[in-house]
Design an enzyme around this catalytic site. Structure first.
Site, PDB file in Angstrom:
ATOM      1  N   ASP A  22       0.889  -1.169   0.000  1.00 20.70           N
ATOM      2  CA  ASP A  22       0.000   0.000   0.000  1.00 20.70           C
ATOM      3  C   ASP A  22       0.925   1.216   0.000  1.00 20.70           C
ATOM      4  OD1 ASP A  22      -1.658   2.110   0.591  1.00 20.70           O
ATOM      5  OD2 ASP A  22      -2.197   1.418   2.600  1.00 20.70           O
TER       6      ASP A  22
ATOM      7  N   LYS B 144       2.770  11.024  -3.866  1.00 19.77           N
ATOM      8  CA  LYS B 144       1.635  10.388  -4.545  1.00 19.77           C
ATOM      9  C   LYS B 144       0.694  11.441  -5.146  1.00 19.77           C
ATOM     10  CE  LYS B 144      -1.804   6.859  -3.407  1.00 19.77           C
ATOM     11  NZ  LYS B 144      -2.237   5.942  -2.335  1.00 19.77           N
TER      12      LYS B 144
ATOM     13  N   GLU C 253      -7.192   0.461  -4.544  1.00 15.44           N
ATOM     14  CA  GLU C 253      -7.187   0.384  -3.078  1.00 15.44           C
ATOM     15  C   GLU C 253      -8.518  -0.130  -2.504  1.00 15.44           C
ATOM     16  OE1 GLU C 253      -5.869   4.326  -2.065  1.00 15.44           O
ATOM     17  OE2 GLU C 253      -3.867   3.894  -2.827  1.00 15.44           O
TER      18      GLU C 253
END
Ligand code: AMP
Length: 558
Positions: A8, A71, A172
């Site tokens: 993750d 990100k 996700e």
């Protein structure tokens, strides 16, 4: 074949997990027991790189060379609205690469967010290798469901730079649903919501799970809302109170601000379980007479809720919009899964319950659930775990602009892949000889206004037959395959003359650039190793040269 790890790669924290011998996913801890690694990277003036908690702590003393939130930049153009917003806020410089991509400038050198993310990926890969005692070369990396092709490809490139073969990019919310075991429920189609409130972003995804097949129905959220906003509100309050009481401005004292920020976050975490806590900070600063300020204050959950009322209110609209995008009523949602550390906050949970009319599921650790799901999927790919299939959708509208015309949606967002769409249009002037059709990715809003995000490419159809305006008609066919590769064909209907283009996702770095970064990284590692053997342990990374040209001027700062 080495094991596939699940990563993750978060905006604030990253986490890695793997299936154990019994086929149960487990997150892997660093030697200090921490199961998440802050996605922070810091460069010393000598370009020595630190990642994780240590990098985060250096933000106070070395703000311009300590990067977080890579990100938010990966695969993005510097002029995108939320990138400009982030650039005004970030204490490090965000600059334009020659192709307009958002990069950072560290110690005078441009660095792509792919490289920054690669440092984080390399750190979590090392966590996995140390915990497993074996080399790791393959990974599944998760991304938000709304990430476009460029952001997904850029994330893959970050993996390559970190020496990882990214075998799959996984959404996700799908990972979270897998971790909650949603694929094991065999009772027909169920609709679930994944409510993800992390440190810096809020994402809501609505999905259907049908006999192990996952489909993202709609996504939404607020990329400028997360747990750090809660911390900042408490911090601002205390800074004001200290100023009122002692006439001392803490914002000018980096060490005091750093301690206070950490204390505010810890108080918030404590208050998610208790209704009252105390913040105590001895020797926080000196008052106007040079005497130490020993700060102490009690804080209650109700006070935090009062300071953050507007933040809590911002959780509702994205959920309503996602429901309307998916054509669903809240009552049709059969389960709500919580993801992200901030969903531990009781008032957030109460709001989720109010929006969806049901209590959210809390069976999993919200900080780790996405990595656990990625590891679960690794098991599915390797044939070690139960079967599940994932269906992808287009995360944004794909549309065209012809001449000066407005953006017209051809493939609406959330269309299931593969998808094919046709559109007919006519020339707008007499004896028009050619037509240029631009393909854009964007989001058309309900009022019809479009927010264009990225030009994907264009097709030019020339040698059109003569005729009055409107008499020559062109058919456009757009297809997007399961790998998100876009093909566009424009055909003039009378003569059959056609032009076409195929557009593959690009993360901003060319294959050559990725290979160059990997080679440079090898040279650096080699230079560190030879330096280590010469100097008997002192680590120094040689100054990095850059293969790419200098980027354009940085964005203006606030
Ligand atoms: P994530 O990005 O999922 O790692 O979430 C990180 C955010 O969750 C940070 O803002 C943390 O302060 C917040 N967080 C973690 N644990 C708690 C907790 N027990 N109560 C409230 N917020 C928390």
């Amino acid at each position: 074949m080495s094991r596939i790890i699940g990563i993750d790669l978060g905006t604030t924290n990253s986490c890695v997990a793997v299936l154990d011998e019994k086929g149960v996913p487990q997150t892997l801890a660093q030697p200090d027991g921490e199961r998440t690694t802050p996605s922070w990277v810091s460069w010393s003036p000598q370009n020595q790189i630190t990642v994780g908690s240590r990098a985060r702590r250096q933000a106070v003393t070395n703000p311009s060379a300590t990067v977080y939130g890579a990100k938010r930049l990966i695969g993005r153009k510097v002029n995108a609205d939320d990138v400009s917003w982030f650039a005004r806020l970030a204490p490090f410089r965000i600059v334009a690469a020659p192709n307009g991509d958002a990069w950072v400038r560290i110690n005078g050198q441009p660095v792509s967010p792919q490289e920054v993310a690669a440092h984080v990926l390399r750190a979590v890969r090392k966590v996995a290798e140390d915990a497993l005692g074996e080399p790791v070369t393959r990974a599944i990396v998760t991304v938000p469901a709304y990430f476009d092709d460029a952001q997904r490809q850029a994330t893959r490139d970050a993996g390559s730079i970190a020496g990882l073969d990214v075998v799959r990019i996984l959404n996700e919310p799908t990972a979270a649903a897998l971790a909650y075991g949603a694929h094991r429920v065999r009772e027909g189609r169920r609709i679930i919501a994944v409510f993800d409130l992390g440190g810096g972003t809020f994402d809501i995804s609505l999905m259907s799970v049908d006999n192990g097949i996952f489909e993202v129905l709609a996504t939404g959220g607020d990329s400028a809302l997360g747990g750090e906003d809660w911390d900042r509100r408490i911090l601002e309050r205390i800074v004001d109170e200290v100023f009122d009481q002692y006439r001392v401005d803490l914002t000018g004292i980096p060490m005091a601000m750093s301690r206070l920020r950490e204390a505010c976050e810890n108080a918030k975490k404590a208050l998610s379980a208790a209704s009252e806590t105390t913040i105590q900070l001895a020797f926080l600063a000196n008052d106007q007479h040079g005497a130490p300020i020993n700060y102490e204050r009690t804080l209650t959950r109700d006070q935090i809720d009062a300071y953050t009322k507007d933040l809590l209110e911002r959780l509702e609209a994205p959920c309503k919009r996602a429901l309307s995008d998916a054509g669903l009523e809240a009552a049709q949602i059969e389960e709500v899964l919580l993801v992200g550390g901030m969903t531990r906050w009781p008032t957030v949970q109460a709001i989720v319950e109010r929006i969806f009319g049901r209590k959210p599921s809390k069976g999993a650790n919200p900080d780790e659930v996405v990595a656990l799901g990625a590891a679960q999927y690794a098991g599915i790919l390797a044939g070690e775990a139960d079967d599940a299939a994932l269906l992808d959708v287009t995360p944004h509208d794909i549309g065209i602009k012809v001449g000066d015309s407005a953006f017209a949606v051809v493939v609406p967002r959330n269309s299931m892949l593969p998808v094919r769409a046709r559109r007919l249009f006519a020339t707008t002037s007499e004896n028009q000889t050619f037509v240029t059709i631009e393909l854009w990715q964007g989001d058309a809003s309900e009022d019809g206004a479009a927010q264009l995000k990225r030009k994907l490419g264009q097709v030019i159809l020339d040698d059109l037959p003569t005729g009055s305006a409107g008499s020559v008609r062109v058919e456009l066919v757009v297809t997007v395959d399961v790998e998100s590769i876009l093909s566009v064909t424009a055909r003039e209907l009378r003569t059959g003359r056609e032009a076409s283009v195929t557009i593959r996702p690009s993360g901003g770095l060319s294959q050559r650039e990725v290979v160059e970064i990997i080679a440079r990284r090898r040279r650096e590692t080699h230079s560190v190793l030879s330096h280590l053997s010469e100097a008997g342990g002192a680590v120094r990374v040689t100054t990095r040269e850059h293969a790419l040209s200098e980027p354009d001027d940085p964005l203006p700062k606030k």
